[in-house]
Design an enzyme around this catalytic site. Structure first.
Site, PDB file in Angstrom:
ATOM      1  N   GLU A  37       0.776  -1.066  -0.102  1.00 49.82           N
ATOM      2  CA  GLU A  37       0.117  -0.048   0.060  1.00 49.82           C
ATOM      3  C   GLU A  37       0.816   1.265  -0.006  1.00 49.82           C
ATOM      4  O   GLU A  37       1.777   1.166   0.872  1.00 49.82           O
ATOM      5  CB  GLU A  37      -0.842  -0.004   1.223  1.00 49.82           C
ATOM      6  CG  GLU A  37      -2.069   1.092   1.192  1.00 49.82           C
ATOM      7  CD  GLU A  37      -2.716   1.171   2.578  1.00 49.82           C
ATOM      8  OE1 GLU A  37      -2.743  -0.034   3.445  1.00 49.82           O
ATOM      9  OE2 GLU A  37      -3.389   2.140   2.619  1.00 49.82           O
ATOM     10  N   ARG A 263       4.550 -12.551  10.105  1.00 47.07           N
ATOM     11  CA  ARG A 263       5.377 -11.777   9.493  1.00 47.07           C
ATOM     12  C   ARG A 263       6.660 -11.579  10.139  1.00 47.07           C
ATOM     13  O   ARG A 263       6.753 -12.289  11.325  1.00 47.07           O
ATOM     14  CB  ARG A 263       4.572 -10.392  10.285  1.00 47.07           C
ATOM     15  CG  ARG A 263       3.102 -10.262  10.150  1.00 47.07           C
ATOM     16  CD  ARG A 263       2.717  -9.067  11.423  1.00 47.07           C
ATOM     17  NE  ARG A 263       3.281  -7.996  10.667  1.00 47.07           N
ATOM     18  CZ  ARG A 263       2.558  -7.057   9.821  1.00 47.07           C
ATOM     19  NH1 ARG A 263       1.460  -7.388   9.017  1.00 47.07           N
ATOM     20  NH2 ARG A 263       3.238  -5.773   9.369  1.00 47.07           N
ATOM     21  N   LYS A 273       3.774   0.198   9.762  1.00 48.48           N
ATOM     22  CA  LYS A 273       3.788   1.396   9.026  1.00 48.48           C
ATOM     23  C   LYS A 273       3.272   2.432   9.825  1.00 48.48           C
ATOM     24  O   LYS A 273       3.707   3.448  10.173  1.00 48.48           O
ATOM     25  CB  LYS A 273       3.112   1.226   7.881  1.00 48.48           C
ATOM     26  CG  LYS A 273       4.382   1.300   6.621  1.00 48.48           C
ATOM     27  CD  LYS A 273       3.329   1.373   5.203  1.00 48.48           C
ATOM     28  CE  LYS A 273       2.916  -0.018   4.941  1.00 48.48           C
ATOM     29  NZ  LYS A 273       2.245   0.065   3.764  1.00 48.48           N
TER      30      LYS A 273
HETATM   31  P1  ATP Z   1       1.591  -2.457   8.032  1.00 50.88           P
HETATM   32  O1  ATP Z   1       1.071  -3.411   9.029  1.00 50.88           O
HETATM   33  O2  ATP Z   1       3.120  -2.209   8.748  1.00 50.88           O
HETATM   34  O3  ATP Z   1       0.941  -1.437   7.744  1.00 50.88           O
HETATM   35  P2  ATP Z   1       1.021  -3.914   5.754  1.00 50.88           P
HETATM   36  O4  ATP Z   1       0.849  -5.265   5.575  1.00 50.88           O
HETATM   37  O5  ATP Z   1      -0.283  -2.982   5.802  1.00 50.88           O
HETATM   38  O6  ATP Z   1       2.078  -3.231   6.803  1.00 50.88           O
HETATM   39  P3  ATP Z   1       1.368  -3.505   2.985  1.00 50.88           P
HETATM   40  O7  ATP Z   1       2.035  -2.203   2.359  1.00 50.88           O
HETATM   41  O8  ATP Z   1       0.014  -3.789   2.735  1.00 50.88           O
HETATM   42  O9  ATP Z   1       1.906  -3.057   4.621  1.00 50.88           O
HETATM   43  O10 ATP Z   1       2.258  -4.807   2.762  1.00 50.88           O
HETATM   44  C1  ATP Z   1       2.780  -5.238   1.603  1.00 50.88           C
HETATM   45  C2  ATP Z   1       3.019  -6.865   1.747  1.00 50.88           C
HETATM   46  O11 ATP Z   1       4.101  -6.990   2.677  1.00 50.88           O
HETATM   47  C3  ATP Z   1       1.824  -7.552   2.298  1.00 50.88           C
HETATM   48  O12 ATP Z   1       1.807  -8.760   1.534  1.00 50.88           O
HETATM   49  C4  ATP Z   1       2.186  -7.785   3.502  1.00 50.88           C
HETATM   50  O13 ATP Z   1       1.716  -9.040   4.193  1.00 50.88           O
HETATM   51  C5  ATP Z   1       3.694  -7.737   3.730  1.00 50.88           C
HETATM   52  N1  ATP Z   1       4.375  -7.383   5.028  1.00 50.88           N
HETATM   53  C6  ATP Z   1       4.025  -6.304   5.604  1.00 50.88           C
HETATM   54  N2  ATP Z   1       4.693  -6.261   6.865  1.00 50.88           N
HETATM   55  C7  ATP Z   1       5.493  -7.432   6.811  1.00 50.88           C
HETATM   56  C8  ATP Z   1       6.205  -8.189   7.678  1.00 50.88           C
HETATM   57  N3  ATP Z   1       6.584  -7.215   9.017  1.00 50.88           N
HETATM   58  N4  ATP Z   1       6.889  -9.292   7.666  1.00 50.88           N
HETATM   59  C9  ATP Z   1       6.550  -9.869   6.426  1.00 50.88           C
HETATM   60  N5  ATP Z   1       5.715  -9.344   5.504  1.00 50.88           N
HETATM   61  C10 ATP Z   1       5.164  -8.152   5.676  1.00 50.88           C
HETATM   62 MG    MG Z   2      -1.701  -3.614   4.163  1.00 49.68          MG
END
Ligand code: ATP
Ligand code: MG
Length: 557
Positions: A37, A263, A273
């Site tokens: 995102e 994660r 984030k």
């Molecule tokens: P946050 O919870 O930090 O906002 P998010 O999952 O909303 O992170 P996205 O930009 O939607 O952030 O993530 C893009 C991809 O990266 C998704 O498939 C997500 O599952 C993966 N991802 C995000 N954070 C992690 C993490 N700590 N470990 C592994 N994969 C991750």
């Molecule tokens: Mg997300």
């Protein structure tokens, strides 16, 4: 040959599923995607997901799409799109074709929403937020049907069209999938799939005032792109039901499957984030690429190489088990890389002066210093030596016991790559700090031990005061004082106030004009350093990427 190749590949439960799907003929090629995102910079957790998705595409000669999951225009920005593209490229991965956006599919998504309405599987709900929340139930109690659940198809079509035309205010109504208010999975209790949002979008401008929700968008985007394995983190485990429900109930002939993995959590930092945005917005750090940040941009500026991050992701592996990875794991990866690939150089971070009184005033000589102790192919460089040199304040003591193998009054020490010197007397400032040590050198000790068999055990680093560059050194410590700041009531209370230590010192001449391929040096005895982009022609700024040894174990105590 093939055997040897596969041995280098990581193996994990997802790759086992893919192997099975290929063997059974379910798929003959593999398509993955990385779906960030664009509401912040990528962090090391995203790097795990990138290495997994792009790594699979690479190893199975499949493809991986980069798709911006841009359904929440209010929080997104084109600058994040650009930083994410840069970071993925920097990590060494190439996405298939152009980058994609969920917003590319807004027309199709809108059509599928109408299809659900036509099938009696979606309805426009005008209930207030409070009523919706109340009817939703809890984990223990089933939900109850909304008063709008049985609205007829024609009315729903009309109302959704009005929503789309901008006739309603935000929060006034939403489109919900008609699934099951008694489902044990909260996400199946008639989830909202479209909401009103009068917001400008970085890709679609002002075309839309309704935006699809993530759960509705993601699965359809996967299907449109022909993704075979949709890999996401464990918090989406329940949402897999909704993912499959949407795909089953719309007319699309592709059914990607979602698989979840744990994660990455890293000690002494935060990887969400929301929290990273807060650190930046509240200026606890100097921006997204602050070298203390666990962002890809921060790690890059800190001096991490792409290879070290990819190696880290390989070492932590991919499982379904939640865990907290030690910072020393990450640091070991960059240390292993730089120990082999970073040339050695000398810099003094906290200088005091040494005056060599028996060295001719105004004279200078050029000495050859090896660039790597174990790798002759890295060659040597010229360093200058003259009457005055800088040494580290902590490398001198007026008196000390035998354990202190550095410079002590009336004792000898070797200046690395140069001569043996003996300290004779000191000069101090008003506060009693030693500022200058007056020494004599033994001219017969260049590259050899003293002729009379005197043993000189200690070796210290130094730089020639006549040619050294004034330099700033930024030393970083962990950003938080506790291993799991996210567990604190307010994680910002756990910020380490001493996470940045700035030193003004001296670096040997010629470094800035000769930045090595790996982008970093080992400054002998002080750590691995890279050039920061705050450097100017007058004054280089060096970031300490990591110290020479693991100091984390010690900190735990
Ligand atoms: P946050 O919870 O930090 O906002 P998010 O999952 O909303 O992170 P996205 O930009 O939607 O952030 O993530 C893009 C991809 O990266 C998704 O498939 C997500 O599952 C993966 N991802 C995000 N954070 C992690 C993490 N700590 N470990 C592994 N994969 C991750
Ligand atoms: Mg997300």
């Amino acid at each position: 040959m093939r055997m040897a190749e596969t041995e280098h590949r990581p193996t994990n439960f997802i790759r086992q599923i893919i192997d099975k799907d290929l063997a059974s003929g379910l798929h003959d090629s593999i398509k993955t995607r990385f779906p960030p995102e664009p509401n912040g910079f990528l962090h090391i957790g995203h790097a795990k997901s990138i290495c997994l998705n792009f790594g699979i595409a690479k190893d199975y000669t499949g493809t991986c799409n980069l798709r911006f999951d841009d359904t929440n225009p209010a929080k997104e920005d084109i600058s994040f799109v650009n930083s994410i593209k840069e970071d993925v490229k920097w990590l060494g991965f190439a996405w298939s074709g152009d980058e994609r956006y969920s917003s590319n599919y807004f027309d199709q998504l809108h059509g599928f929403a109408n299809e659900l309405i036509d099938k009696g599987l979606a309805y426009v709900d005008f209930s207030s937020q409070e009523v919706m929340r109340e009817l939703r139930g809890t984990l223990k109690e089933p939900g109850k049907n909304s008063a709008y659940r049985d609205t007829d198809v024609e009315t729903n079509k009309r109302e959704f069209a009005k929503m789309t035309a901008g006739d309603y205010a935000e929060g006034e109504c939403s489109l919900r999938a008609k699934i099951d208010m008694t489902s044990p999975f909260m996400c199946m209790r008639d989830p909202v799939i479209y909401r009103v949002k009068h917001a400008h979008h970085h890709q679609t401008g002002d075309k839309w005032c309704v935006y699809p929700m993530y759960d509705f968008t993601h699965c359809i985007s996967d299907a449109i792109e022909g993704i075979t394995h949709s890999l996401c983190t464990l918090e989406f485990q329940d949402n897999r039901r909704l993912y499959d429900w949407v795909i089953e109930n719309i007319s699309i002939d592709c059914s990607p499957k979602q698989y979840e993995f744990s994660r990455l959590n890293l000690e002494y930092t935060v990887l969400s984030k929301r929290r990273l945005i807060q650190l930046v917005d509240e200026k606890h750090v100097h921006g997204w690429d602050d070298p203390r940040m666990p962002t890809v941009a921060g790690l890059r500026r800190r001096g991490y190489t792409p290879g070290s991050i990819v190696e880290f992701c390989k070492r932590i592996g991919v499982t379904k088990m939640d865990n907290m990875v030690e910072m020393s794991m990450l640091e070991a990866c960059i240390r292993d890389d730089l120990n082999v690939n970073a040339p050695r150089a000398m810099a003094v971070l906290d200088p005091i002066k040494v005056v060599i009184e028996n060295y001719e005033e105004g004279a200078t000589e050029t000495l050859a210093a090896p660039n790597h102790p174990n790798d002759e192919t890295m060659g040597t460089r010229d360093i200058t030596f003259s009457r005055e040199v800088w040494i580290e304040a902590e490398d001198f003591r007026e008196s000390a016991n035998k354990k202190f193998k550095r410079l002590v009054l009336e004792k000898e020490v070797r200046l690395r790559n140069a001569y043996v010197v003996k300290a004779n007397r000191v000069e101090k400032d008003e506060e009693g700090n030693v500022t200058t040590v007056y020494c004599t050198y033994d001219p017969d000790t260049l590259g050899k031990d003293p002729a009379d068999g005197r043993k000189v055990k200690g070796v210290i680093h130094w730089v020639d005061a006549a040619t050294a560059n004034a330099a700033e050194f930024r030393l970083y410590d962990r950003l938080f004082n506790v291993p799991n700041p996210a567990a604190e009531e307010d994680f910002t209370d756990a910020i380490n106030p001493e996470s940045l230590d700035v030193k003004q010192g001296w670096a040997e001449a010629g470094l800035i004009d000769n930045v090595p391929a790996v982008g970093a040096w080992q400054f002998e005895r002080t750590g691995y350093f890279c050039l920061d982009n705050d450097s100017t022609a007058e004054k280089p700024v060096f970031n300490r990427t990591v110290g020479l040894r693991d100091t984390w174990a010690k900190m735990e105590g």
